[in-house]
Write a protein that holds these residues in place. Structure first.
Motif, mmCIF file in Angstrom:
data_model
loop_
_atom_site.group_PDB
_atom_site.id
_atom_site.type_symbol
_atom_site.label_atom_id
_atom_site.label_comp_id
_atom_site.label_asym_id
_atom_site.label_seq_id
_atom_site.Cartn_x
_atom_site.Cartn_y
_atom_site.Cartn_z
ATOM 1 N N VAL A 1 1.031 -1.030 0.084
ATOM 2 C CA VAL A 1 0.174 0.095 0.082
ATOM 3 C C VAL A 1 0.952 1.310 0.035
ATOM 4 C CG1 VAL A 1 -1.684 1.234 1.166
ATOM 5 C CG2 VAL A 1 -1.828 -1.120 1.178
ATOM 6 N N VAL A 2 1.917 1.316 0.934
ATOM 7 C CA VAL A 2 2.895 2.450 0.831
ATOM 8 C C VAL A 2 3.475 2.708 -0.420
ATOM 9 C CG1 VAL A 2 4.980 3.127 1.897
ATOM 10 C CG2 VAL A 2 3.062 2.043 3.351
ATOM 11 N N ASP A 3 3.982 1.564 -0.953
ATOM 12 C CA ASP A 3 4.720 1.791 -2.553
ATOM 13 C C ASP A 3 3.696 2.235 -3.388
ATOM 14 O OD1 ASP A 3 6.735 0.745 -1.086
ATOM 15 O OD2 ASP A 3 6.963 -1.197 -1.837
ATOM 16 N N ASN A 4 2.540 1.626 -3.250
ATOM 17 C CA ASN A 4 1.500 1.973 -4.437
ATOM 18 C C ASN A 4 1.111 3.606 -4.365
ATOM 19 O OD1 ASN A 4 -1.672 2.745 -4.939
ATOM 20 N ND2 ASN A 4 -0.920 1.009 -6.237
ATOM 21 N N VAL A 5 0.967 4.013 -2.873
ATOM 22 C CA VAL A 5 0.678 5.453 -2.690
ATOM 23 C C VAL A 5 1.905 6.413 -3.173
ATOM 24 C CG1 VAL A 5 0.585 7.288 -0.685
ATOM 25 C CG2 VAL A 5 -0.910 5.164 -0.759
#
Length: 261
Positions: free
Chosen positions: A93-97
């Motif tokens: 999720v962090v990398d996607n954001v």
């Protein structure tokens, strides 16, 4: 630039935020970095909450829709197999954001998570909304003269209310008669300004729109809305043609309301 007389038929002033009421640097150097620096900690702290799970679900769905784009980070589903898996999903999720923000994406999924993170940051005092020092005194004067004042920004209505509700000037939400975001339409399309006029119950030429973006000013003009382009520190420069064509102000105090004399 000097004084800019406001046409007598104007009854409402419509304000952009970034580069108009608020320094562009606040958004670029405070709000966005806050998301990048704190998204992992926020997800860990709120993961079990329904709101956070809805946010993650939207991001996961957006990642599926983006599957053909270069660099997209998919977000796996949870299978309930422990802490290690949970950390892996949170990192996705962090990398996607971070990936979406690096491309300046404005997806609903990203905006929703950002809005919830900023709400927490404002409420705890980690962030305060910045406004230029001329903004509050000028709006108070306009309202005393009988003007209605509205906000129109590409940031969500929730994000707008957080910025002005937790501002460096305190809670100044009472200064605004309403808020519009891109749900009413894109700021570079003239139809959006017609919808806003209809929503507040006036003609488009009863509105004066203040923005720092010539494309937005042009769209508003096409709808027969009055326009002034705002010159602020940090804003993008204007071409010579734009400088000669548009009415320009560098401070809200330069607007002269005939009804206030």
């Amino acid at each position: 630039m000097g004084v800019l007389p406001v046409p007598a038929e104007v009854r409402a002033i419509l304000l952009d935020i970034e580069g108009t009421t608020t320094p562009i640097a606040f958004v670029q150097e405070t709000l966005f970095p806050y998301i990048k620096d704190n998204v992992k900690e926020y997800l860990r702290a709120h993961w079990e909450e329904e709101e956070c799970q809805r946010d993650v679900g939207l991001l996961r769905k957006q990642a599926q829709e983006d599957s053909s784009l270069e660099g997209v980070v998919p977000i796996p589903l949870e299978s309930g197999s422990g802490e290690e898996e949970l950390e892996r999903i949170i990192q996705a999720v962090v990398d996607n954001v971070h990936w979406q923000m690096s491309l300046d994406r404005k997806t609903t999924a990203l905006k929703q998570l950002q809005g919830h993170m900023w709400r927490a940051a404002y409420a705890t005092g980690h962030v305060k909304g910045e406004v230029f020092e001329d903004v509050v005194p000028a709006i108070r004067k306009w309202r005393e003269a009988g003007m209605k004042v509205y906000i129109y920004s590409s940031g969500s209505v929730e994000a707008q209310k957080l910025l002005f509700g937790y501002s460096t000037e305190g809670d100044i939400l009472e200064l605004f008669d309403g808020h519009f975001d891109t749900k009413i339409g894109p700021k570079v399309e003239s139809e959006s300004y017609r919808r806003i006029a209809a929503s507040i119950g006036c003609a488009t030429n009863n509105i004066l729109f203040l923005t720092d973006v010539p494309r937005e000013a042009n769209a508003a003009e096409e709808a027969d809305t009055h326009v002034a382009v705002v010159i602020r520190p940090g804003n993008a420069g204007l071409t010579d043609d734009e400088k000669s064509y548009y009415s320009l102000i560098s401070s809200f105090t330069e607007l002269f309301l005939p009804s206030s004399t």
